[in-house]
Scaffold this motif. Structure first.
Motif, PDB file in Angstrom:
ATOM      1  N   ILE A  54       0.847  -1.189   0.000  1.00 28.43           N
ATOM      2  CA  ILE A  54       0.000   0.000   0.000  1.00 28.43           C
ATOM      3  C   ILE A  54       0.886   1.244   0.000  1.00 28.43           C
ATOM      4  N   ARG A  55       0.493   2.184  -0.853  1.00 26.81           N
ATOM      5  CA  ARG A  55       1.270   3.422  -0.976  1.00 26.81           C
ATOM      6  C   ARG A  55       1.152   4.242   0.307  1.00 26.81           C
ATOM      7  N   GLU A  56       2.288   4.664   0.821  1.00 24.39           N
ATOM      8  CA  GLU A  56       2.292   5.558   1.995  1.00 24.39           C
ATOM      9  C   GLU A  56       1.529   6.837   1.632  1.00 24.39           C
ATOM     10  N   GLY A  57       0.598   7.226   2.489  1.00 27.63           N
ATOM     11  CA  GLY A  57      -0.161   8.441   2.219  1.00 27.63           C
ATOM     12  C   GLY A  57      -1.372   8.216   1.330  1.00 27.63           C
ATOM     13  N   ALA A  58      -1.756   6.942   1.101  1.00 27.83           N
ATOM     14  CA  ALA A  58      -2.910   6.646   0.244  1.00 27.83           C
ATOM     15  C   ALA A  58      -4.194   7.170   0.883  1.00 27.83           C
ATOM     16  N   GLY A  59      -5.130   7.667   0.063  1.00 27.57           N
ATOM     17  CA  GLY A  59      -6.418   8.150   0.551  1.00 27.57           C
ATOM     18  C   GLY A  59      -7.386   7.010   0.802  1.00 27.57           C
ATOM     19  N   PHE A  60      -8.522   7.324   1.454  1.00 21.92           N
ATOM     20  CA  PHE A  60      -9.420   6.240   1.880  1.00 21.92           C
ATOM     21  C   PHE A  60     -10.051   5.485   0.713  1.00 21.92           C
ATOM     22  N   ARG A  61     -10.189   6.140  -0.441  1.00 20.72           N
ATOM     23  CA  ARG A  61     -10.779   5.440  -1.593  1.00 20.72           C
ATOM     24  C   ARG A  61      -9.800   4.456  -2.214  1.00 20.72           C
ATOM     25  N   GLU A  62      -8.526   4.730  -2.037  1.00 26.33           N
ATOM     26  CA  GLU A  62      -7.485   3.900  -2.643  1.00 26.33           C
ATOM     27  C   GLU A  62      -7.167   2.675  -1.787  1.00 26.33           C
ATOM     28  N   LEU A  63      -7.427   2.804  -0.476  1.00 28.07           N
ATOM     29  CA  LEU A  63      -7.037   1.729   0.443  1.00 28.07           C
ATOM     30  C   LEU A  63      -7.962   0.519   0.293  1.00 28.07           C
ATOM     31  N   PRO A  64      -7.433  -0.694   0.500  1.00 30.30           N
ATOM     32  CA  PRO A  64      -8.315  -1.866   0.506  1.00 30.30           C
ATOM     33  C   PRO A  64      -9.300  -1.756   1.670  1.00 30.30           C
ATOM     34  N   PRO A  65     -10.453  -2.428   1.595  1.00 27.56           N
ATOM     35  CA  PRO A  65     -11.450  -2.276   2.657  1.00 27.56           C
ATOM     36  C   PRO A  65     -11.003  -2.908   3.970  1.00 27.56           C
ATOM     37  N   LEU A 110     -14.506  -4.798  10.343  1.00 21.73           N
ATOM     38  CA  LEU A 110     -13.992  -5.831   9.439  1.00 21.73           C
ATOM     39  C   LEU A 110     -14.873  -5.979   8.197  1.00 21.73           C
ATOM     40  N   ARG A 111     -15.996  -5.270   8.203  1.00 19.47           N
ATOM     41  CA  ARG A 111     -16.931  -5.285   7.079  1.00 19.47           C
ATOM     42  C   ARG A 111     -17.441  -6.699   6.812  1.00 19.47           C
ATOM     43  N   THR A 112     -17.793  -7.371   7.929  1.00 20.57           N
ATOM     44  CA  THR A 112     -18.378  -8.707   7.842  1.00 20.57           C
ATOM     45  C   THR A 112     -19.896  -8.579   8.015  1.00 20.57           C
ATOM     46  N   PRO A 113     -20.655  -8.862   6.962  1.00 25.49           N
ATOM     47  CA  PRO A 113     -22.107  -8.617   7.008  1.00 25.49           C
ATOM     48  C   PRO A 113     -22.897  -9.675   7.784  1.00 25.49           C
ATOM     49  N   VAL A 114     -22.588  -9.764   9.079  1.00 25.67           N
ATOM     50  CA  VAL A 114     -23.327 -10.663   9.972  1.00 25.67           C
ATOM     51  C   VAL A 114     -24.765 -10.147  10.077  1.00 25.67           C
ATOM     52  N   VAL A 115     -25.732 -11.061  10.145  1.00 23.89           N
ATOM     53  CA  VAL A 115     -27.123 -10.640  10.352  1.00 23.89           C
ATOM     54  C   VAL A 115     -27.591 -11.122  11.727  1.00 23.89           C
ATOM     55  N   MET A 116     -28.233 -10.225  12.451  1.00 16.06           N
ATOM     56  CA  MET A 116     -28.641 -10.530  13.822  1.00 16.06           C
ATOM     57  C   MET A 116     -30.071 -10.067  14.066  1.00 16.06           C
ATOM     58  N   MET A 117     -30.849 -10.937  14.719  1.00 15.32           N
ATOM     59  CA  MET A 117     -32.166 -10.517  15.186  1.00 15.32           C
ATOM     60  C   MET A 117     -32.043 -10.038  16.622  1.00 15.32           C
ATOM     61  N   ILE A 118     -32.655  -8.895  16.916  1.00 14.93           N
ATOM     62  CA  ILE A 118     -32.729  -8.434  18.300  1.00 14.93           C
ATOM     63  C   ILE A 118     -34.175  -8.597  18.756  1.00 14.93           C
ATOM     64  N   GLY A 119     -34.374  -9.326  19.857  1.00 12.96           N
ATOM     65  CA  GLY A 119     -35.684  -9.383  20.490  1.00 12.96           C
ATOM     66  C   GLY A 119     -35.698  -8.294  21.547  1.00 12.96           C
ATOM     67  N   ASN A 120     -36.027  -7.081  21.143  1.00 11.42           N
ATOM     68  CA  ASN A 120     -35.812  -5.904  21.998  1.00 11.42           C
ATOM     69  C   ASN A 120     -36.299  -6.099  23.431  1.00 11.42           C
ATOM     70  N   ARG A 121     -35.393  -5.862  24.358  1.00 10.35           N
ATOM     71  CA  ARG A 121     -35.685  -6.034  25.785  1.00 10.35           C
ATOM     72  C   ARG A 121     -34.960  -4.957  26.560  1.00 10.35           C
ATOM     73  N   SER A 122     -35.548  -4.577  27.660  1.00  9.74           N
ATOM     74  CA  SER A 122     -35.002  -3.547  28.533  1.00  9.74           C
ATOM     75  C   SER A 122     -33.637  -3.951  29.081  1.00  9.74           C
ATOM     76  N   LEU A 123     -32.898  -2.967  29.590  1.00 15.41           N
ATOM     77  CA  LEU A 123     -31.601  -3.254  30.201  1.00 15.41           C
ATOM     78  C   LEU A 123     -31.711  -3.200  31.727  1.00 15.41           C
ATOM     79  N   SER A 124     -30.993  -4.105  32.393  1.00 12.49           N
ATOM     80  CA  SER A 124     -30.902  -4.056  33.861  1.00 12.49           C
ATOM     81  C   SER A 124     -30.070  -2.843  34.246  1.00 12.49           C
ATOM     82  N   SER A 125     -30.237  -2.316  35.431  1.00 12.84           N
ATOM     83  CA  SER A 125     -31.033  -2.750  36.535  1.00 12.84           C
ATOM     84  C   SER A 125     -32.170  -1.767  36.771  1.00 12.84           C
TER      85      SER A 125
END
Lengths: 98, 393
Positions: A2-13, B98-113
């Motif tokens: 990765i190029r030093e100083g790369a912008g956010f569009r250039e960087l891998p996700p 990490l941009r991992t598209p995990v899918v989660m259901m929330i059964g909305n519930r109040s928080l303690s205490s």
């Protein structure tokens, strides 16, 4: 790489490193302030430094253990743990401590 | 042929994952989510569903397992509520980072205490800044449909963000309603197999979960923002396709009910919207100029759609089922965002915050009428009020 100083569009996700083996290109030894210097006379090749080095930087030679300075970060564990006091931590040229 | 079934919200959520051909399910049981996960574990055990079921030792681990599985290219599902979601908090940011598209259901519930297993929105609203798509369902059919929608939007290559669909604990999780379940082929058409550009694969190694030192971190945060903003268009596109394939039409972001000419408008989310719609219909018959906006997609927040829908009204009553302790007059988070959306408008309605149904307290039609009286009695010169409806003084 990765190029030093790369912008956010250039960087891998997601800050992924999209190719293997890039640690070989990133010489982390540049972080070092103190360099371990071994006294070859005192080294008994007991392997304590080799065992405890967190970076795996100790290299076995015929008469002693030396340090791979490309990756040694200068933590000083080897000097601290050497039972023969064979390793001295020496300030790197250009480095200073307050 | 699509078939009809009388099922609970939890079963509808489980069916959404099943029809989506989920690969990995990891979860830890917590009321009121538990039966959703029980159905899935039974289907995996009986061979009806070809997926990996991991009973985790905590919600934190369940989310971690889903993130790791998603990173390897698997389609994942988990579900939780309340303290379980709070325990996941740390990993929610990692899932979106990490941009991992995990899918989660929330059964909305109040928080303690104090401990409460009953419904409000405090748990999911506390996670509104975590970088997840958030949708809120009103009924059991919509629960199923939103489950599919979460996969479709989250996995889109322009988005790649985790998504949660929130259903009110007990009011939806344990309520049985008549639902149309589609043909598998319809779902397959709506939801192609998950194939991310980057995934953990030994034959093509990459590194994920790296360090972002100060030279880099901001850029990756901005990428997340771009993804969330791109989701606006993707949500609309997905709803168009949904209508084409399944024949059911939803407004992607907000549902408008008698809004066009209304002087007074309520804004709601989730199952309480049904009670509000019922009372709005009654009040209309009695000659009142009143309408309702129901927010379906909360993240990304539909500020433009809301402005357009409510700017002609005199007074808007924003219903919060959670509290932002210490915010302006300790109002609710939905109130904060709706008010902020109106700030740039030249012509804007007065706003009132209606906090109700906290910790599972029932919201009855007479309470909604009380809400309407609060809207009618707003003084032009007065600063906004936060009313607690159904509270004993």
């Amino acid at each position: 790489m990765i190029r030093e100083g790369a912008g956010f569009r250039e960087l891998p996700p997601a800050a992924i490193v999209p190719e293997p083996g890039t640690s070989l290109k990133n010489k982390t030894g540049s972080w070092r302030i103190f360099r371990p210097v071994v006294d070859r006379e005192k080294c008994s090749k007991c392997r304590i430094c080799w065992l405890l080095c967190p970076e795996g930087c100790k290299i076995e030679l015929e008469d002693c253990f030396e340090t791979d300075l490309d990756y040694c970060k200068g933590c000083g564990i080897c000097a601290q743990e050497c039972p023969y006091k064979a390793i001295e931590m020496v300030l790197e040229e250009g480095s200073s401590i307050a | 042929m699509p078939k009809q079934a009388v099922i609970s919200g939890n079963m509808a959520a489980a069916y959404a994952a099943k029809y989506a051909r989920v690969d990995v399910i990891a979860a830890y049981p917590i009321t009121p989510q538990t039966t959703a996960i029980e159905y899935l574990s039974q289907w995996v055990a009986s061979g009806e569903l070809d997926a990996e079921f991991v009973p985790a030792e905590s919600e934190h681990s369940a989310m971690t397992i889903c993130i790791a599985a998603s990173a390897s290219g698997a389609r994942t599902f988990t579900a939780t509520a309340s303290q379980g979601l709070a325990l996941m908090h740390e990993m929610l940011y990692i899932a979106s980072g990490l941009r991992t598209p995990v899918v989660m259901m929330i059964g909305n519930r109040s928080l303690s205490s104090p401990l409460s297993i009953w419904n409000d929105h405090q748990d999911s609203m506390a996670e509104r800044d975590a970088g997840w798509i958030q949708m809120y369902a009103e009924n059991v059919q919509e629960t199923f449909d939103m489950g599919l929608m979460c996969y479709r939007v989250g996995e889109d290559s322009r988005v790649m963000l985790p998504a949660m669909f929130c259903i009110d604990g007990f009011f939806l999780t344990h309520t049985y309603q008549n639902v149309v379940l589609p043909d598998q082929e319809q779902v397959d058409e709506f939801l192609p197999p998950y194939s991310p550009k980057y995934r953990l694969d030994p034959s093509n190694p990459i590194a994920m979960g790296t360090v972002g030192d100060p030279r880099w971190y901001m850029e990756f945060a901005k990428q997340k923002v771009e993804a969330m903003e791109a989701a606006r268009g993707v949500v609309e596109e997905a709803h168009r396709d949904f209508e084409k394939i399944f024949g059911r039409r939803y407004d992607p972001f907000i549902e408008r009910f008698h809004c066009n000419d209304a002087d007074y408008i309520f804004i709601t989310m989730g199952s309480v919207s049904g009670t509000f719609r019922h009372v709005v219909r009654e009040l209309r018959k009695e000659g009142a100029s009143v309408g309702l906006v129901r927010i379906r997609t909360f993240r990304p927040f539909p500020y433009e759609e809301l402005r357009e829908a409510i700017s002609g009204a005199k007074v808007v009553g924003i219903v919060d089922r959670s509290i932002s302790f210490g915010a302006m007059k300790s109002c609710g988070p939905l109130f904060l965002e709706v008010r902020a959306a109106l700030y740039e408008q030249e012509k804007k309605p007065k706003t009132v915050n209606l906090i109700l149904g906290i910790g599972g307290r029932d919201t009855t039609p007479s309470m909604v009428r009380e809400c309407f009286k609060k809207l009618e009695s707003v003084d032009e010169r007065r600063e906004f009020d936060v009313f607690w409806i159904g509270l004993r003084e």
